[in-house]
Design a protein around this motif. Structure first.
Motif, short mmCIF file in Angstrom:
data_model
loop_
_atom_site.label_atom_id
_atom_site.label_comp_id
_atom_site.label_asym_id
_atom_site.label_seq_id
_atom_site.Cartn_x
_atom_site.Cartn_y
_atom_site.Cartn_z
N UNK A 10 0.82 -1.21 0.00
CA UNK A 10 0.00 0.00 0.00
C UNK A 10 0.86 1.27 0.00
N UNK A 11 2.18 1.11 0.02
CA UNK A 11 3.10 2.23 0.09
C UNK A 11 3.77 2.44 -1.26
N UNK A 12 4.33 3.62 -1.44
CA UNK A 12 5.09 3.90 -2.64
C UNK A 12 6.36 3.06 -2.70
N UNK A 13 7.01 3.09 -3.83
CA UNK A 13 8.19 2.25 -4.04
C UNK A 13 9.29 2.53 -3.02
N UNK A 14 9.71 3.78 -2.90
CA UNK A 14 10.82 4.12 -2.00
C UNK A 14 10.49 3.76 -0.55
N UNK A 15 9.28 4.03 -0.13
CA UNK A 15 8.89 3.70 1.25
C UNK A 15 8.85 2.19 1.45
N UNK A 17 10.69 -0.05 -0.13
CA UNK A 17 12.08 -0.51 -0.03
C UNK A 17 12.61 -0.26 1.37
N UNK A 18 12.37 0.93 1.90
CA UNK A 18 12.85 1.28 3.24
C UNK A 18 12.22 0.38 4.30
N UNK A 19 10.94 0.09 4.15
CA UNK A 19 10.25 -0.77 5.12
C UNK A 19 10.79 -2.20 5.08
N UNK A 20 11.05 -2.72 3.88
CA UNK A 20 11.61 -4.07 3.77
C UNK A 20 13.01 -4.10 4.41
N UNK A 21 13.83 -3.11 4.10
CA UNK A 21 15.17 -3.06 4.70
C UNK A 21 15.10 -3.02 6.22
N UNK A 22 14.21 -2.21 6.76
CA UNK A 22 14.06 -2.10 8.21
C UNK A 22 13.62 -3.43 8.82
N UNK A 23 12.68 -4.11 8.18
CA UNK A 23 12.21 -5.41 8.69
C UNK A 23 13.33 -6.45 8.66
N UNK A 24 14.13 -6.42 7.62
CA UNK A 24 15.26 -7.35 7.53
C UNK A 24 16.20 -7.15 8.71
N UNK A 25 16.58 -5.90 8.94
CA UNK A 25 17.53 -5.60 10.01
C UNK A 25 16.94 -5.89 11.39
N UNK A 26 15.64 -5.62 11.58
CA UNK A 26 15.01 -5.88 12.87
C UNK A 26 14.98 -7.37 13.21
N UNK A 27 15.08 -8.21 12.20
CA UNK A 27 15.05 -9.66 12.44
C UNK A 27 16.46 -10.26 12.48
N UNK A 28 17.47 -9.42 12.60
CA UNK A 28 18.83 -9.89 12.78
C UNK A 28 19.53 -10.33 11.52
N UNK A 29 18.98 -10.00 10.37
CA UNK A 29 19.63 -10.33 9.11
C UNK A 29 20.37 -9.10 8.60
N UNK A 83 9.22 -3.69 -7.03
CA UNK A 83 9.10 -3.01 -8.31
C UNK A 83 7.75 -2.32 -8.44
N UNK A 84 7.73 -1.37 -9.33
CA UNK A 84 6.49 -0.67 -9.61
C UNK A 84 5.93 -1.21 -10.93
N UNK A 89 3.01 -0.80 -6.28
CA UNK A 89 4.28 -1.34 -5.82
C UNK A 89 4.07 -2.80 -5.46
N UNK A 90 4.91 -3.66 -6.02
CA UNK A 90 4.84 -5.10 -5.76
C UNK A 90 6.12 -5.56 -5.08
N UNK A 91 5.97 -6.47 -4.14
CA UNK A 91 7.11 -7.10 -3.48
C UNK A 91 7.07 -8.58 -3.85
#
Length: 126
Positions: A10-15, A17-29, A83-84, A89-91
């Motif tokens: 439901x978010x734009x592309x840049x947001x 990407x940032x949300x996915x990166x944050x979730x990755x890091x929060x899970x210790x990856x 990607x858009x 925006x699709x993940x």
């Protein structure tokens, strides 16, 4: 062609990407790389919709998979495509249980990699 799990964001592309990166890091990856295909296309004088591939992982999970099936290293670290497409925006990603089946990897060995489902679900949650 292999199957990709696709989740609309439901978010734009840049947001997204940032949300996915944050979730990755929060899970210790660790995010190992970020390939911005649209930027690379622009550098070559071409245009394409926003398209980013993140590669990420955690050696505690990936190493066990590669020890059981060394060929699985070809698919690791994990990849997420953001990607858009037609304004949406699709993940997208390949579920680890599917590539585990390709290599005959036991379910319990690939289980830690299933965190990708949780990462994506949390990133696209409103």
């Amino acid at each position: 062609m292999f199957d990709l799990e696709t989740r609309p964001s439901p978010y734009g592309h840049a947001e997204t990407v940032a949300r996915v990166e944050r979730e990755i890091e929060q899970r210790g990856a660790t995010v190992y790389s970020r390939v911005d295909h649209a930027r690379n296309a622009a550098d070559a004088g071409l245009q394409m919709p926003p398209t980013v591939v993140l590669t990420f992982g955690n050696p505690r999970g990936g190493t066990l998979v590669m020890l059981e099936a060394p060929e699985a290293a070809y698919l690791l670290p994990l990849h997420v495509l953001i990607r858009e497409h037609e304004g949406q925006t699709l993940v997208q990603y390949r579920r680890p249980d599917l590539f585990a089946a390709d290599f005959g990897i036991q379910d319990q060995t690939v289980a830690p990699l299933q965190v990708i489902d949780d990462i994506v679900a949390a990133a696209v949650r409103t």
